[in-house]
Design an enzyme around this catalytic site. Structure first.
Site, mmCIF file in Angstrom:
data_model
loop_
_atom_site.group_PDB
_atom_site.id
_atom_site.type_symbol
_atom_site.label_atom_id
_atom_site.label_comp_id
_atom_site.label_asym_id
_atom_site.label_seq_id
_atom_site.Cartn_x
_atom_site.Cartn_y
_atom_site.Cartn_z
ATOM 1 C CD GLU A 17 -24.007 -56.038 -11.685
ATOM 2 O OE1 GLU A 17 -25.053 -56.789 -11.991
ATOM 3 O OE2 GLU A 17 -23.685 -55.253 -10.597
ATOM 4 C CB ILE A 18 -17.904 -58.705 -11.186
ATOM 5 C CG1 ILE A 18 -17.627 -59.591 -12.319
ATOM 6 C CG2 ILE A 18 -17.540 -59.157 -9.799
ATOM 7 C CD1 ILE A 18 -15.930 -59.957 -12.336
ATOM 8 C CB ILE A 60 -18.965 -49.598 -13.966
ATOM 9 C CG1 ILE A 60 -19.413 -49.515 -15.376
ATOM 10 C CG2 ILE A 60 -18.918 -50.788 -13.345
ATOM 11 C CD1 ILE A 60 -18.441 -49.973 -16.404
ATOM 12 C CG ASP A 61 -22.880 -51.306 -9.642
ATOM 13 O OD1 ASP A 61 -22.236 -50.163 -9.555
ATOM 14 O OD2 ASP A 61 -23.082 -51.824 -8.587
ATOM 15 C CB THR A 97 -34.293 -59.740 20.407
ATOM 16 O OG1 THR A 97 -34.002 -59.624 21.804
ATOM 17 C CG2 THR A 97 -32.728 -59.366 19.984
HETATM 18 N N1 LIG Z 1 -29.746 -66.470 -4.288
HETATM 19 C C1 LIG Z 1 -29.297 -65.143 -3.819
HETATM 20 N N2 LIG Z 1 -28.219 -65.191 -3.661
HETATM 21 C C2 LIG Z 1 -27.532 -63.974 -3.022
HETATM 22 N N3 LIG Z 1 -28.123 -63.041 -2.643
HETATM 23 C C3 LIG Z 1 -29.785 -63.071 -2.861
HETATM 24 C C4 LIG Z 1 -30.268 -64.302 -3.555
HETATM 25 N N4 LIG Z 1 -31.598 -63.977 -3.463
HETATM 26 C C5 LIG Z 1 -31.616 -62.700 -3.066
HETATM 27 N N5 LIG Z 1 -30.628 -62.142 -2.718
HETATM 28 C C6 LIG Z 1 -30.665 -60.996 -1.786
HETATM 29 O O1 LIG Z 1 -29.786 -60.101 -2.615
HETATM 30 C C7 LIG Z 1 -28.889 -59.200 -1.978
HETATM 31 C C8 LIG Z 1 -27.858 -59.065 -3.062
HETATM 32 O O2 LIG Z 1 -28.310 -58.409 -4.224
HETATM 33 P P1 LIG Z 1 -27.663 -58.619 -5.684
HETATM 34 O O3 LIG Z 1 -27.566 -60.118 -5.815
HETATM 35 O O4 LIG Z 1 -28.487 -57.830 -6.612
HETATM 36 O O5 LIG Z 1 -26.235 -58.373 -5.170
HETATM 37 P P2 LIG Z 1 -25.066 -57.905 -5.846
HETATM 38 O O6 LIG Z 1 -25.296 -57.460 -7.338
HETATM 39 O O7 LIG Z 1 -23.901 -58.924 -5.761
HETATM 40 O O8 LIG Z 1 -24.759 -56.563 -5.066
HETATM 41 P P3 LIG Z 1 -24.119 -55.254 -5.474
HETATM 42 O O9 LIG Z 1 -24.739 -55.007 -6.925
HETATM 43 O O10 LIG Z 1 -24.837 -54.392 -4.582
HETATM 44 O O11 LIG Z 1 -22.830 -55.159 -5.489
HETATM 45 C C9 LIG Z 1 -28.624 -59.784 -0.857
HETATM 46 O O12 LIG Z 1 -29.103 -58.915 0.092
HETATM 47 C C10 LIG Z 1 -29.456 -60.884 -0.610
HETATM 48 O O13 LIG Z 1 -30.423 -60.773 0.666
HETATM 49 C C1 LIG Z 2 -22.179 -48.854 -4.392
HETATM 50 C C2 LIG Z 2 -21.764 -49.960 -4.999
HETATM 51 C C3 LIG Z 2 -21.226 -50.823 -4.076
HETATM 52 C C4 LIG Z 2 -23.176 -50.771 -5.592
HETATM 53 O O1 LIG Z 2 -22.783 -52.083 -6.149
HETATM 54 C C5 LIG Z 2 -21.002 -49.469 -6.069
HETATM 55 O O2 LIG Z 2 -21.581 -49.210 -7.267
HETATM 56 C C6 LIG Z 2 -19.648 -49.087 -5.890
HETATM 57 O O3 LIG Z 2 -18.712 -49.636 -5.524
HETATM 58 N N1 LIG Z 2 -19.612 -47.824 -6.276
HETATM 59 C C7 LIG Z 2 -18.542 -46.866 -6.008
HETATM 60 C C8 LIG Z 2 -18.688 -45.683 -5.203
HETATM 61 C C9 LIG Z 2 -19.994 -44.636 -5.917
HETATM 62 O O4 LIG Z 2 -21.020 -45.220 -6.748
HETATM 63 O O5 LIG Z 2 -19.977 -43.501 -5.803
HETATM 64 K K LIG Z 3 -25.780 -54.031 -8.259
#
Ligand SMILES: Nc1ncnc2c1ncn2[C@@H]1O[C@H](COP(=O)(O)OP(=O)(O)OP(=O)(O)O)[C@@H](O)[C@H]1O
Ligand SMILES: CC(C)(CO)[C@@H](O)C(=O)NCCC(=O)O
Ligand SMILES: [K+]
Length: 263
Positions: free
Chosen positions: A6-7, A110-111, A188
């Site tokens: 998953e990207i 897609i996620d 703050t």
């Molecule tokens: N080791 C880590 N590296 C990066 N982010 C982390 C880590 N641990 C916790 N986080 C937290 O996870 C969040 C990102 O979540 P996740 O890793 O699920 O992201 P992602 O899958 O890349 O994002 P998305 O699916 O929303 O595109 C960030 O807000 C960060 O604070």
């Molecule tokens: C909302 C995010 C960024 C969460 O990873 C992703 O699912 C995305 O790019 N979605 C496209 C917009 C939508 O889901 O309506």
């Molecule tokens: K995600």
């Protein structure tokens, strides 16, 4: 054997499957195009560089030596990263059309679709998934696998970061704290923590209550990099909501497992 990739917006999430059994998961940084070219040459799992197949996974010795490179099923919300990966000989890019949810709209992430599908198929519909990732999303479907819809907002980390980046004198503040800040803060960092955390918790509570109004007793699952922190804060603030949320970090992989069965 197959790899699920998953990207996400912040990083890559990997799963190693044997059939329908998910044996290992790990996260890596996004990769540069030069590295994916090197990846195309890999013939076995052992050939994969540590940036992709880290030693703590390799050392589990779950994979026999000389295991041929398995297929990589890829789900991406980053079109630029998809473009880098899709020429890889072992990569198969998953698309929304492969997910049997009804009423999806063309730009749905897609996620979100995979996590919801994986959650619902495994634990039953109606289902609402909260993904506490880079973005925080809510995505729900009813008993008939019909997408009800959802919401997208900046995730916990992003709220802190944008506040600092888009203002002149706000500092970067820790997202991880041991107890909740005073609601009405006199410095703050705590004012920022109060503002972001209390509104986020109130928002999550409100979405959960709205979901249970539509579907009493329906399940709500939570995942994503910030699920642990948010759940901890929720336990302080709204313990009765926190107690009803089910944590499942691997929902996307569950969704991919369902879809890959039919590939
Ligand atoms: N080791 C880590 N590296 C990066 N982010 C982390 C880590 N641990 C916790 N986080 C937290 O996870 C969040 C990102 O979540 P996740 O890793 O699920 O992201 P992602 O899958 O890349 O994002 P998305 O699916 O929303 O595109 C960030 O807000 C960060 O604070
Ligand atoms: C909302 C995010 C960024 C969460 O990873 C992703 O699912 C995305 O790019 N979605 C496209 C917009 C939508 O889901 O309506
Ligand atoms: K995600």
């Amino acid at each position: 054997m197959w790899l699920a990739l998953e990207i996400g917006n912040s990083r890559l999430h990997w799963g190693l499957f044997t059939g329908t059994t998910l044996s290992h998961t790990w996260d890596t940084d996004h990769v540069a195009e030069s590295l994916t070219q090197q990846l195309c040459q890999c013939r076995t799992l052992d050939d994969l560089p540590p940036e992709i197949f880290p030693s703590h996974v390799r050392n589990q010795q779950i994979v026999p030596d000389q295991t041929p490179h398995p297929p990589i099923f890829l789900a991406s919300v980053l079109p630029q990263q998809t473009a880098i990966w899709q020429n890889h000989p072992h990569v198969r890019v998953l698309t929304l059309e492969q997910i049997p949810l009804l009423n999806m709209y063309p730009t749905l992430g897609i996620d979100r679709a995979l996590a919801l599908w994986g959650a619902g198929k495994s634990l039953g519909f109606p289902m609402l998934v909260i993904d506490a990732g880079t973005a925080l999303t809510f995505t729900g479907a009813d008993t008939n696998h019909y997408l009800i819809g959802g919401a997208i907002l900046p995730g916990l980390g992003l709220q802190f970061t944008t506040l600092r980046q888009k203002t002149g004198q706000l500092p970067q503040v820790q997202t991880e704290i041991t107890c909740l800040p005073p609601r009405f803060a006199l410095n703050t960092p705590e004012a920022i923590q109060s503002g972001i955390i209390y509104t986020l918790l109130a928002g999550i509570k409100d979405f959960c209550l709205s979901w249970w109004q539509l579907f009493p007793d329906a399940k709500i699952l939570i995942k994503g990099g910030d699920h642990g922190l948010l759940l901890k804060y929720l336990q302080f603030q709204f313990p009765e909501i926190a107690a009803r949320l089910i944590v499942q970090p691997n929902l996307i992989f569950w969704g991919m497992r369902e879809v890959v069965k039919f590939c």
